[in-house]
Design an enzyme around this catalytic site. Structure first.
Site, PDB file in Angstrom:
ATOM      1  N   CYS A 134       0.844  -1.215  -0.145  1.00 49.25           N
ATOM      2  CA  CYS A 134      -0.164  -0.022   0.150  1.00 49.25           C
ATOM      3  C   CYS A 134       0.912   1.328  -0.003  1.00 49.25           C
ATOM      4  CB  CYS A 134      -1.088  -0.087   1.361  1.00 49.25           C
ATOM      5  SG  CYS A 134      -2.141  -1.560   1.119  1.00 49.25           S
ATOM      6  N   ASP A 189      -8.418  -1.741  -7.747  1.00 47.70           N
ATOM      7  CA  ASP A 189      -8.059  -0.516  -6.853  1.00 47.70           C
ATOM      8  C   ASP A 189      -8.003   0.685  -7.561  1.00 47.70           C
ATOM      9  OD1 ASP A 189      -6.308   0.884  -5.171  1.00 47.70           O
ATOM     10  OD2 ASP A 189      -4.649  -0.316  -5.371  1.00 47.70           O
ATOM     11  N   HIS A 221      -7.177  -3.361  -3.104  1.00 45.72           N
ATOM     12  CA  HIS A 221      -6.082  -2.826  -2.566  1.00 45.72           C
ATOM     13  C   HIS A 221      -5.778  -3.207  -1.011  1.00 45.72           C
ATOM     14  CE1 HIS A 221      -3.544   0.785  -1.834  1.00 45.72           C
ATOM     15  NE2 HIS A 221      -4.088   0.964  -0.451  1.00 45.72           N
TER      16      HIS A 221
END
Length: 251
Positions: A134, A189, A221
């Site tokens: 991330c 995402d 994500h």
């Protein structure tokens, strides 16, 4: 798999002391170093388990609490299972902390993390590898471009906003990168849409950076984080295979 020893460590930085977790094979010998950059939820048991798994493959892995300016980990009061749809209030606590970690501060800290690895008796001499998740994927790219002589390889998984029109977008450091890069993008995402994936790849290619990016179908994500609602088992195992392949080529 090799038996592993994990210990908490403190790292002196220009702005204080960052608490961190160090995982290494339990043989007392030096091994290639890996700097593992956290996601937004921070240093917690799941990230320690990821570091342990990497250490079991023969690496010395450092996971710093990049939010150390806001306290030692855990910085946030997280549930055992993180579902931000059920707990939207989490972002009101996490968001400002994330935003306060500017690229300038993060890269100043990165120098301290890399110096710690370089000085550790448990890390072999030479450049290290990075892996980030991330927001950690952004930090990995920026670190590779800021400290090219210290980074031999870098991987980013379900990273967001890696190639935007912002002046501090990570892709803008491409010209300085000498490491080999790998990206495992999440299919679902919105923070890393196809146009950003293309711009990232095109920029790296133009800069002559060795790189490879893949989109993991059905993954959201955060797909590698088993303590969250975003976890995707197949994508996570694909991530492990890709990461270990990169590390084996590098070391």
């Amino acid at each position: 798999m090799t038996s592993v020893q994990g210990t908490p460590v403190d790292i002196a930085t220009a702005d204080g002391v960052a608490d961190a977790y160090l995982a290494r094979p339990d043989d007392g010998l030096p091994h290639p170093g890996v700097l593992l950059y956290q996601d937004a939820f921070g240093l917690r048991p799941h990230l320690r388990s990821m570091a342990d798994r990497l250490a079991g493959e023969g690496y010395t892995v450092l996971v710093p609490n990049v939010f150390y300016r806001h306290g030692r980990s855990p910085v946030f009061d997280l549930p055992e299972f993180i579902d931000t749809d059920a707990r939207p209030d989490l972002w009101s606590a996490i968001g400002p902390v994330m935003q306060s970690l500017t690229p300038e501060l993060a890269m100043r800290d990165a120098g301290a993390y890399l110096a710690f690895l370089a000085e550790s008796p448990y890390v072999t001499e030479g450049p290290v590898a990075l892996t980030g998740y991330c927001m950690g994927a952004r930090l990995a790219v920026l670190t590779a471009g800021t400290y090219p002589d210290r980074v031999a390889a870098a991987a980013g998984f379900h990273g967001g906003r890696l190639a935007t029109d912002a002046p501090d977008s990570p892709h803008r450091v491409a010209a300085h990168i000498t490491a080999e890069l790998y990206f495992g993008h999440a299919d679902e995402d919105p923070s890393m849409p196809p146009e950003q994936i293309r711009l990232l790849a095109d920029t790296l290619t133009e800069a002559g950076v060795r790189h490879h990016g893949e989109v993991y179908p059905g993954a959201h994500h955060g797909y590698t984080q088993a303590d969250t609602a975003a976890y995707h088992h197949e994508a996570t195992e694909r991530h492990w295979a890709a990461l270990l392949d990169l590390l084996k080529r590098t070391f």
